[in-house]
Every structure is written in C-alpha cells, then in structure tokens.
Design a protein around this motif. Structure first.
Motif, PDB file in Angstrom:
ATOM      1  N   THR A   1     -41.351 -25.578 -11.236  1.00 16.70           N
ATOM      2  CA  THR A   1     -40.280 -24.850 -10.555  1.00 16.70           C
ATOM      3  C   THR A   1     -40.749 -24.167  -9.281  1.00 16.70           C
ATOM      4  N   ASP A   2     -42.057 -23.871  -9.155  1.00 17.27           N
ATOM      5  CA  ASP A   2     -42.543 -23.270  -7.911  1.00 17.27           C
ATOM      6  C   ASP A   2     -42.324 -24.229  -6.750  1.00 17.27           C
ATOM      7  N   GLY A   3     -42.674 -25.494  -6.968  1.00 17.36           N
ATOM      8  CA  GLY A   3     -42.463 -26.493  -5.932  1.00 17.36           C
ATOM      9  C   GLY A   3     -41.005 -26.652  -5.589  1.00 17.36           C
ATOM     10  N   LEU A   4     -40.150 -26.615  -6.623  1.00 19.72           N
ATOM     11  CA  LEU A   4     -38.712 -26.745  -6.397  1.00 19.72           C
ATOM     12  C   LEU A   4     -38.195 -25.577  -5.571  1.00 19.72           C
ATOM     13  N   GLY A   5     -38.631 -24.362  -5.885  1.00 20.37           N
ATOM     14  CA  GLY A   5     -38.152 -23.187  -5.165  1.00 20.37           C
ATOM     15  C   GLY A   5     -38.483 -23.246  -3.686  1.00 20.37           C
ATOM     16  N   GLU A   6     -39.691 -23.687  -3.363  1.00 20.51           N
ATOM     17  CA  GLU A   6     -40.093 -23.794  -1.962  1.00 20.51           C
ATOM     18  C   GLU A   6     -39.261 -24.845  -1.235  1.00 20.51           C
ATOM     19  N   GLN A   7     -39.043 -25.990  -1.902  1.00 20.42           N
ATOM     20  CA  GLN A   7     -38.280 -27.061  -1.267  1.00 20.42           C
ATOM     21  C   GLN A   7     -36.813 -26.671  -1.087  1.00 20.42           C
ATOM     22  N   LYS A   8     -36.256 -26.017  -2.089  1.00 26.09           N
ATOM     23  CA  LYS A   8     -34.860 -25.587  -1.978  1.00 26.09           C
ATOM     24  C   LYS A   8     -34.682 -24.627  -0.804  1.00 26.09           C
ATOM     25  N   ALA A   9     -35.603 -23.688  -0.675  1.00 22.48           N
ATOM     26  CA  ALA A   9     -35.503 -22.715   0.413  1.00 22.48           C
ATOM     27  C   ALA A   9     -35.575 -23.417   1.767  1.00 22.48           C
ATOM     28  N   ALA A  10     -36.490 -24.391   1.884  1.00 16.41           N
ATOM     29  CA  ALA A  10     -36.616 -25.130   3.144  1.00 16.41           C
ATOM     30  C   ALA A  10     -35.354 -25.946   3.426  1.00 16.41           C
ATOM     31  N   PHE A  11     -34.788 -26.544   2.382  1.00 16.02           N
ATOM     32  CA  PHE A  11     -33.569 -27.341   2.537  1.00 16.02           C
ATOM     33  C   PHE A  11     -32.408 -26.463   2.989  1.00 16.02           C
ATOM     34  N   GLU A  12     -32.201 -25.350   2.320  1.00 12.07           N
ATOM     35  CA  GLU A  12     -31.088 -24.474   2.648  1.00 12.07           C
ATOM     36  C   GLU A  12     -31.227 -23.915   4.069  1.00 12.07           C
ATOM     37  N   GLU A  13     -32.457 -23.607   4.462  1.00 10.25           N
ATOM     38  CA  GLU A  13     -32.689 -23.094   5.814  1.00 10.25           C
ATOM     39  C   GLU A  13     -32.380 -24.167   6.860  1.00 10.25           C
ATOM     40  N   GLN A  14     -32.834 -25.389   6.603  1.00  9.82           N
ATOM     41  CA  GLN A  14     -32.604 -26.449   7.580  1.00  9.82           C
ATOM     42  C   GLN A  14     -31.129 -26.807   7.680  1.00  9.82           C
ATOM     43  N   VAL A  15     -30.437 -26.868   6.557  1.00  6.62           N
ATOM     44  CA  VAL A  15     -29.011 -27.166   6.586  1.00  6.62           C
ATOM     45  C   VAL A  15     -28.255 -26.089   7.364  1.00  6.62           C
ATOM     46  N   ALA A  16     -28.577 -24.834   7.118  1.00  5.74           N
ATOM     47  CA  ALA A  16     -27.894 -23.738   7.812  1.00  5.74           C
ATOM     48  C   ALA A  16     -28.131 -23.821   9.323  1.00  5.74           C
ATOM     49  N   GLU A  17     -29.371 -24.102   9.717  1.00  7.44           N
ATOM     50  CA  GLU A  17     -29.690 -24.196  11.141  1.00  7.44           C
ATOM     51  C   GLU A  17     -28.941 -25.350  11.800  1.00  7.44           C
ATOM     52  N   MET A  18     -28.900 -26.494  11.117  1.00 10.24           N
ATOM     53  CA  MET A  18     -28.233 -27.656  11.707  1.00 10.24           C
ATOM     54  C   MET A  18     -26.726 -27.473  11.766  1.00 10.24           C
ATOM     55  N   LYS A  19     -26.144 -26.821  10.776  1.00 14.04           N
ATOM     56  CA  LYS A  19     -24.703 -26.581  10.805  1.00 14.04           C
ATOM     57  C   LYS A  19     -24.328 -25.680  11.980  1.00 14.04           C
ATOM     58  N   GLN A  20     -25.182 -24.717  12.274  1.00 17.40           N
ATOM     59  CA  GLN A  20     -24.915 -23.839  13.408  1.00 17.40           C
ATOM     60  C   GLN A  20     -25.165 -24.571  14.732  1.00 17.40           C
ATOM     61  N   LYS A  21     -26.260 -25.307  14.793  1.00 19.71           N
ATOM     62  CA  LYS A  21     -26.667 -26.000  16.019  1.00 19.71           C
ATOM     63  C   LYS A  21     -25.657 -27.059  16.437  1.00 19.71           C
ATOM     64  N   TYR A  22     -25.085 -27.751  15.453  1.00 17.96           N
ATOM     65  CA  TYR A  22     -24.187 -28.866  15.741  1.00 17.96           C
ATOM     66  C   TYR A  22     -22.754 -28.579  15.303  1.00 17.96           C
ATOM     67  N   SER A  23     -22.362 -27.342  15.322  1.00 16.36           N
ATOM     68  CA  SER A  23     -21.038 -26.966  14.816  1.00 16.36           C
ATOM     69  C   SER A  23     -19.916 -27.685  15.572  1.00 16.36           C
ATOM     70  N   GLY A  24     -20.034 -27.772  16.891  1.00 17.99           N
ATOM     71  CA  GLY A  24     -18.996 -28.449  17.668  1.00 17.99           C
ATOM     72  C   GLY A  24     -18.951 -29.932  17.358  1.00 17.99           C
ATOM     73  N   MET A  25     -20.103 -30.549  17.228  1.00 17.48           N
ATOM     74  CA  MET A  25     -20.170 -31.970  16.917  1.00 17.48           C
ATOM     75  C   MET A  25     -19.590 -32.249  15.527  1.00 17.48           C
ATOM     76  N   ILE A  26     -19.856 -31.360  14.589  1.00 18.71           N
ATOM     77  CA  ILE A  26     -19.347 -31.532  13.229  1.00 18.71           C
ATOM     78  C   ILE A  26     -17.820 -31.542  13.230  1.00 18.71           C
ATOM     79  N   LYS A  27     -17.228 -30.712  14.079  1.00 13.24           N
ATOM     80  CA  LYS A  27     -15.773 -30.612  14.112  1.00 13.24           C
ATOM     81  C   LYS A  27     -15.099 -31.768  14.851  1.00 13.24           C
ATOM     82  N   ASN A  28     -15.784 -32.311  15.860  1.00 10.88           N
ATOM     83  CA  ASN A  28     -15.081 -33.195  16.800  1.00 10.88           C
ATOM     84  C   ASN A  28     -15.609 -34.623  16.885  1.00 10.88           C
TER      85      ASN A  28
END
Length: 333
Positions: free
Chosen positions: A175-202
């Motif tokens: 579970t230690d490995g899972l926790g680190e990977q989950k945190a990295a995944f959630e951080e990257q998804v959040a960053e990309m959703k913000q970075k490409y918000s206009g592209m996601i919509k249009n």
C-alpha cells in the motif's frame, strides 16, 4: 504436608511481582498458535480481504507471493517482488522500467497462463499468498487446487483498474507504493485539467487504433484502454459507445472510412516508446487517405504512448505522453 504458620507468610516484593508478570507476558508472546506459528511472527497474523472469489483470509505481511495472469506487472509496479509468476509477453516486458523487468526475471516461471500453471512447481515455492487475474472460467478449473496451496485472491477481467490496484495493494501489502502513485496521479490529473481547461471544453477528439489481430485494411475508433483515462479522469471529449452497447473499438472499419475522421478537431493514435506509429497501426498512417486528412496536415494528429492501463505506473507514463502531445498542438485557426 503441614502448612506453615500464618504468621510466617511474607508478602512478595513489588520487583518480584513485576518480574513474574514480565515472564508471563514474554511466554504468552512466544507461545505457539494453533497452526504451529508464533504469535509474534508477522507471517502468522492474518486479515481478511475481498475480491471476486469472496472474502479471503491472507497473511498481514506476506513474504512469498505468487502472481498469476494480469496481477504480475501491476504487483511489481507497486514495489512487490513475487517469487513465482506466469509468463508475460516480450512486447509488454519491453515497456516496463529495467528494475521492474529484473524483478520479473528473478521470479520462477510457473507457466504460460493461469490454466497452464505448473501446480507442482508452484507448491514447491511454498507461497504464503497467490494473486490471480485471468478469465473466470479458467480460474474455476484450478481454484480448489490453488487454494489448497496458499490463500488465493482472484479478480476477473472486468474489474475497474483503480479498484484492481486498490485490491492488489491491500492483499499484497504494498500500500505504500500505491499511496505514492495515487498522489502522483491525482496531482497530474488536477494540473492537466487546469492547464487544458479550454481545450477540454471546446475540442472534439477521436482515438483510432489497430491491433495485431485486426483484419487487413481495417482500423477502429477505440473507446477502451488508455483513452478511458483521457475521457473519465480528464474529461476530454472522445466518442464512446452508448451504455449497454459493445465498445466502439470492437467494430472494424475499412480504410475507406478514414476520411470520416476529418469531422474531429484532434486525432490520437498509438505509438511505441520511441514515438513511431505502433507496428499494428503503421498500415493506417501509410494510406493516402490518412495523409490527406486536414487534421494530419495541420499537426493535429497526436501519437500517444500507452504502456498499459491496469496500474498507476503505466497510466502516469501515458499521462506524460498525453501532456506533451496536447502542449504541442497548434492554436486553432
């Protein structure tokens, strides 16, 4: 035997009482359990996990884990080191980091698949846990024999990848490995959703693919695999099958229909680790119809690398590829 006079009894000292209690405690901690293990031995401690084969009692800290079928690479990705594995194709092994490949090669090869496993060799490894994912019908044929060797945790092929990662990490105590990977995944998804918000919509995307088993002269519009991450986690607009219908990717389309992809703003397609069109997909990009697409000519056809989508490590590598590709898109005219 005569009893001593009451007046000659002496109360035991505090130190004597403490020493006696300590000896009793140590004796209890080192006593054998019903199954022959030591109560202080972590391997003798168990907990219950749930999977597709029900509630399974597994060691709290398994030391000798065998992985069968699709559990092997995700378990290694989470930091696990199996003692026994079933075969993994050379093409899949070529996509994983060298240290993970070394962990796979250090394990004993038990057979080509779940229903072809060498049970005698498996028993000889003395595993304390077996993790398995392969077709349910095949598992039913070997279930009892696997369970007679060690606690067996099984998942069918239809389990959602995040739930699979959670269950695998819990059962295998990684579970230690899972926790680190989950945190990295959630951080990257959040960053990309913000970075490409206009592209996601249009922006209208479409993912096209082709496999080794595809009929000659055909391709597919795919809605499974890594593209699910782009759709479900990032919110990118890709076509998908209606609920209850077969996935779009199951339908083969003739090359003559490549021109219909012009209705989309962006096309994505599979590439290898070096960025070249995946071998099975290469015939598509070689067609004149593909080359004539305005989307292709304007630099809006993006090659994406997907090393897998059943654990967080490969998905993070896919997100890296998607991030670079989206960042390279020219502005709409």
């Amino acid at each position: 035997m005569s009893m001593p006079p009451l007046g000659r009894h002496r109360a035991p000292s505090i130190a004597a009482l403490v020493s006696a209690a300590l000896l009793l405690t140590l004796a209890a901690c080192g006593s054998a359990t019903d199954d022959g293990g030591s109560a202080a031995d972590p391997a003798a401690e168990t907990r219950t996990v749930e999977a597709d084969n029900g509630r399974v009692e597994v060691p709290t800290d398994p030391q000798r884990v065998v992985t069968i079928g699709n559990t092997t690479l995700p378990f290694i990705d989470l930091g696990g080191e199996p003692v026994g594995v079933t075969e993994v194709g050379a093409s899949e092994l070529s996509l994983i980091p060298e240290e993970q490949k070394a962990a796979f090669e250090a394990a004993t090869n038990l057979g080509s698949s779940g229903d072809q496993i060498d049970l005698e060799k498996l028993a000889g490894l003395k595993p304390d846990l077996i993790l398995a994912q392969f077709p349910a019908g095949e598992f039913e044929q070997v279930e009892k024999r696997l369970e007679s060797i060690a606690p067996t945790v099984f998942w069918g092929l239809d389990v959602e990848w995040k739930a699979f990662a959670d269950g695998l990490a819990e059962a295998g105590n990684v579970t230690d490995g899972l926790g680190e990977q989950k945190a990295a995944f959630e951080e990257q998804v959040a960053e990309m959703k913000q970075k490409y918000s206009g592209m996601i919509k249009n922006t209208r995307f479409v993912h096209v693919d082709r496999w080794d088993s595809s009929d000659p002269g055909t391709f597919s519009i795919s809605d499974f695999g890594c593209v699910e991450i782009a759709m479900d986690d990032l919110g990118l607009d890709f076509p998908r099958a209606a609920e209850g219908d077969d996935p779009l990717g199951w339908t083969s389309l003739p090359f003559e229909q490549i021109s219909s992809l012009a209705e989309y703003d962006v096309i994505t397609y599979p590439v290898d680790v070096d960025g070249h069109p995946a071998e099975a997909f290469a015939p598509v990009v070689a067609t004149n119809t593909w080359k004539a697409l305005p989307t292709v000519n304007s630099g809006r056809a993006l090659g994406l690398f997907c090393p897998g989508n059943n654990s967080y490590g490969p998905v993070l590598r896919y997100l890296d590829s998607l991030d670079r590709a989206l960042a390279s898109l020219p502005a709409k005219e």
